[in-house]
Every structure is written in structure tokens, then in C-alpha cells.
Enzyme design. Structure first.
Site, mmCIF file in Angstrom:
data_model
loop_
_atom_site.group_PDB
_atom_site.id
_atom_site.type_symbol
_atom_site.label_atom_id
_atom_site.label_comp_id
_atom_site.label_asym_id
_atom_site.label_seq_id
_atom_site.Cartn_x
_atom_site.Cartn_y
_atom_site.Cartn_z
ATOM 1 C CD GLU A 69 -1.876 -2.371 1.296
ATOM 2 O OE1 GLU A 69 -0.713 -2.709 1.637
ATOM 3 O OE2 GLU A 69 -2.790 -3.184 1.107
ATOM 4 C CG ASP A 94 -10.611 -2.829 8.677
ATOM 5 O OD1 ASP A 94 -11.153 -3.181 9.732
ATOM 6 O OD2 ASP A 94 -11.256 -2.605 7.642
ATOM 7 C CG HIS A 138 -10.497 -8.116 7.348
ATOM 8 N ND1 HIS A 138 -9.581 -8.598 8.241
ATOM 9 C CD2 HIS A 138 -9.901 -8.164 6.140
ATOM 10 C CE1 HIS A 138 -8.479 -8.932 7.596
ATOM 11 N NE2 HIS A 138 -8.633 -8.680 6.327
#
Lengths: 343, 77
Positions: A69, A94, A138
Site C-alpha cells: 500500500e 482497516d 476487516h
């Protein structure tokens, strides 16, 4: 059989399809718009947000990234400062922990740190929300966290028409926009059936203004301020309560940054009673912010103490019965409305 | 009259039943050829049905009703 010449008036889409249609129309209009993220290409987004885009635009404009990410959000920031309009998907909100420096210290601050000379016209899409036993890491909403940090707009659509309009507005906005979509409003065939996740969506491109809430149901007795999937639950409660003569006014915030304080205040001034329904954690977040904005204008507008229906300050459970106990369910919303009306 | 057929979604298990998960067009509405009619699901695989011709759509199955791949889900008049 000849086709009718008039356009269909009730073309319906799921929220997921409305999002991808908005993206596709902007990609068709502007070569600089491209999409990047984990499983956004061949899979079409694990929650359907980018369905059909790879087939339409190809692998140079719809990029499946590695699980990194910081790298691909940083890549998006770099593309944006060079004049492109990336749409970057953080698969689950999350996961922000592994890439937050890129988001709140770079994407959100470069424009200010450059004295306004550099723009970051980027959209960061991310899936939020629980209710299907996906566990503590999640199932979070976390919009309070993103809204708290300056430099980025935050939008949270609840329905298909707003999803497409807010997506188009977000892409055209020169500021970074965090676009948070609840998995439960997407209309996915593999999740519990939600009739409000499918709805009429205009075929042509259109924008929904960022920073404008919507009064989705009018009522005189109590104001409920909410967003995302909780709008669906609140509307169900409002319909049930109207049969007992209670008028519930429902405000769908749609944007958190900027926040449409005026619409909230107008409604509370009219009804005198306020319930805030927020699937994010209760303390130090959105629900407290709404309460503060009323109190700092005129707490005497309230004829009774306000009520908050939020997720308590606990990691969201995996076990179904425990998860249902912490989420802002219809039962909890009904009880909160009855509570403020009884005082 | 044209049949609108549940597609072969899972070619490894063609006898597996499925459902129309969402009708996007109401019963009795006018559709154009190629328009998105419905989303269908067989076990974990989703697919979509587009209108094979233009016409008036007549639903033959409801959302969630269990049917076989290849079954007629609607008619186009």
C-alpha cells in the site's frame, strides 16, 4: 418488435455498478484518470467497485498492484502531482496502518506545504463496515479517523445514485478525496440481500456536490443524523415508527469533510431532538463532532439530551451474536429514538 | 417472443443450481437490446444477463428463487 423511443425511466443499478459506471464515464472523458489497487483489474474489485474497467480500458489504465500500500499510494500521489487523476483503492480501510504516512502526511499536506502551488487531485477509495463476521481487522468504518486529519475531503455514499455522483465529483475535485464505501450498501450477490443497495441511477454523467447532506426523509418529531449503511437501517425504523404516528427526519450526511452543519442545525432547530447513528467507534469521533457542532451554536435547541448509537469502544467481534450486539442495529436505533422522545 | 436464459456460469458444474440475485429492470418494463437485465449467482460466481433483443420484459422467476443454469428466467415480447 420495435424498441420504444423513450429512454427507460427506472434504470436501476447496484451501488457497486454505479461506482464503476461513474469511474468509466470519467475515464472515457479524461485520459489522465486511471485506477490502481489490489484486485481492481481482473477481479473487478473484491467488492465490485471497478467491475468491467479492465476490459474497457486495458492494463495501462487499470493496474493490479502488489500487496504494498505505501508503494502504490505513493505512486498515486506522484502521478497526481504530475497532473494525472489517479483513483487508488485501499482494499479495506482497516489496512490504513501500513500506509497512513503517505495518506495523511503526503497526500493531504503536499498542497499546503507547497504554498498551494502543487495539487494532489487523487481519489482514495476504500471499503468499510461490518456485519458479516469478518472480524475486528476487516469490519471497521474509521471515517472519524480520516475526517479528523486536515487536508483531505471525505465522502461516504449510502445509495447507488449518490455513489455515482460523488465518484464523479471526487474525480473532478482538485483536492484529495477519500471515498469510503460500505460493503453492505454495494448490492453484492454474496452478501445478505439489501433492497436499498439497488436503486435508480441516471445514465448520463452527473455530480453530487461534496459537502452537502441530504434530508432523505422529512419528519417533525426527531432528527436522526447518520450515514452509509445506517441510513438504510434508519429509514426502515422511520417507516415502522410512522405507523405509530412518530415523524422521524433522516439526514444522510454523504460528506464528512466538508461537513454540512447547516442542514443538521436546521433540522434540530425544527424537531428539538437529536439521535446520531454512526457505525464508527463511539468515543472521540463523528458522533461527538455532530453533538459539539449543535452545542456550540445553541444547546437550547435541544428539548431532551441527545442520543448516540455507535459501535462501543471495543474491537468488533467475529461471533455473529456478539457482532450484532455492537453494531447500530434497527433495535438500537428504535430504542434511542424512543428514549429521546420520552424525555 | 424471445427467451431470456440463465447463463452457464459454472461450466465445471453445469447442473449446479443458481439464483437471479437482483433484477435491475422491473417486470413489464421496456428494454433495449444489450441492456443489463439482472445479476445472477451460482455458488460463489456472479454473472450478468443482458437483453438479447429489445422489447417488454416479463419476469418468469423471482429474485432468490432456485433454478438451473440454462433455465428460462424471462421473456421479451
Amino acid at each position: 418488435m420495435t424498441a420504444t423511443t423513450s429512454a427507460p425511466t427506472t434504470r436501476r443499478l447496484t451501488t457497486a455498478r454505479a461506482m464503476s459506471e461513474g469511474i468509466a464515464q470519467e475515464m472515457g472523458r479524461d485520459e489522465g484518470v486511471f485506477v490502481m489497487g489490489e484486485d481492481v483489474g481482473a477481479y473487478g474489485g473484491i467488492f465490485g467497485s471497478t467491475g468491467g474497467l479492465l476490459e474497457k480500458f486495458g492494463a495501462t489504465r487499470v493496474l493490479d498492484t502488489p500487496i504494498s500500500e505505501t508503494a502504490f499510494i505513493g505512486l498515486g500521489i506522484g502521478a497526481a502531482v504530475e497532473g494525472m487523476r489517479p483513483i487508488v483503492e485501499l482494499m479495506f480501510a482497516d489496512f490504513f496502518g501500513v500506509c497512513m504516512d503517505q495518506i495523511y502526511n503526503h497526500m493531504a499536506k503536499i498542497h499546503f506545504e507547497s504554498g498551494g502551488k502543487v495539487r494532489v487531485p487523487m481519489v482514495l477509495t476504500t471499503a468499510v463496515g461490518g456485519g458479516y463476521s469478518d472480524g475486528a481487522q476487516h469490519s471497521q468504518c474509521l471515517w472519524g479517523t480520516f475526517a479528523h486529519l486536515p487536508g483531505m475531503k471525505v465522502v461516504v455514499p449510502s445509495n447507488p445514485a449518490d455513489a455515482k455522483g460523488l465518484m464523479i465529483s471526487a474525480i473532478r475535485d482538485d483536492s484529495p478525496v477519500v471515498y469510503m464505501f460500505h460493503k453492505g450498501v454495494m448490492g453484492l450477490p454474496w452478501m445478505a440481500k439489501n433492497p436499498r443497495a439497488t436503486g435508480p441511477v441516471p445514465e448520463e454523467p452527473y455530480g453530487v456536490p461534496i459537502g452537502e447532506a441530504a434530508v432523505v426523509r422529512e419528519g417533525a418529531d426527531v432528527t436522526v443524523v447518520t450515514l452509509s449503511l445506517s441510513v438504510h437501517h434508519t429509514l426502515d425504523v422511520a417507516e415502522e415508527m410512522s405507523s405509530r404516528g412518530v415523524g422521524v427526519e433522516v439526514i444522510d450526511l454523504r460528506s464528512l469533510v466538508p461537513l454540512d452543519t447547516a442542514t443538521v442545525l436546521n433540522s434540530v432547530h425544527k424537531t428539538g431532538r437529536l439521535v446520531i447513528v454512526d457505525e464508527d467507534y463511539q468515543s472521540f469521533g463523528l458522533s461527538g463532532e455532530i453533538a459539539a457542532r449543535v452545542a456550540e451554536v445553541d444547546p437550547r435547541m435541544l428539548r431532551a439530551p441527545l442520543a448516540r448509537v455507535a459501535v462501543p469502544d471495543v474491537p468488533i467481534p467475529y461471533a455473529r451474536t456478539l457482532e450484532q450486539a455492537v453494531l447500530p442495529t434497527r433495535e438500537r436505533i428504535t430504542a434511542a429514538i424512543d428514549g429521546v422522545l420520552s424525555q | 417472443m424471445t427467451d431470456v436464459v440463465f447463463p452457464l456460469v459454472d461450466d465445471e458444474a453445469p447442473e449446479s443450481p443458481g439464483v437471479v440475485s437482483t433484477w435491475f429492470v422491473e417486470d413489464g418494463a421496456q428494454v433495449r437490446e444489450g441492456e443489463l437485465l439482472a445479476e445472477v449467482q451460482v455458488s460463489k460466481i456472479a454473472d450478468e444477463i443482458l437483453a438479447p433483443v429489445s422489447g417488454t420484459l416479463r419476469h418468469k422467476v423471482a429474485e432468490g428463487q432456485v433454478i438451473t443454469q440454462g433455465a428460462v428466467v424471462a421473456l421479451l415480447e
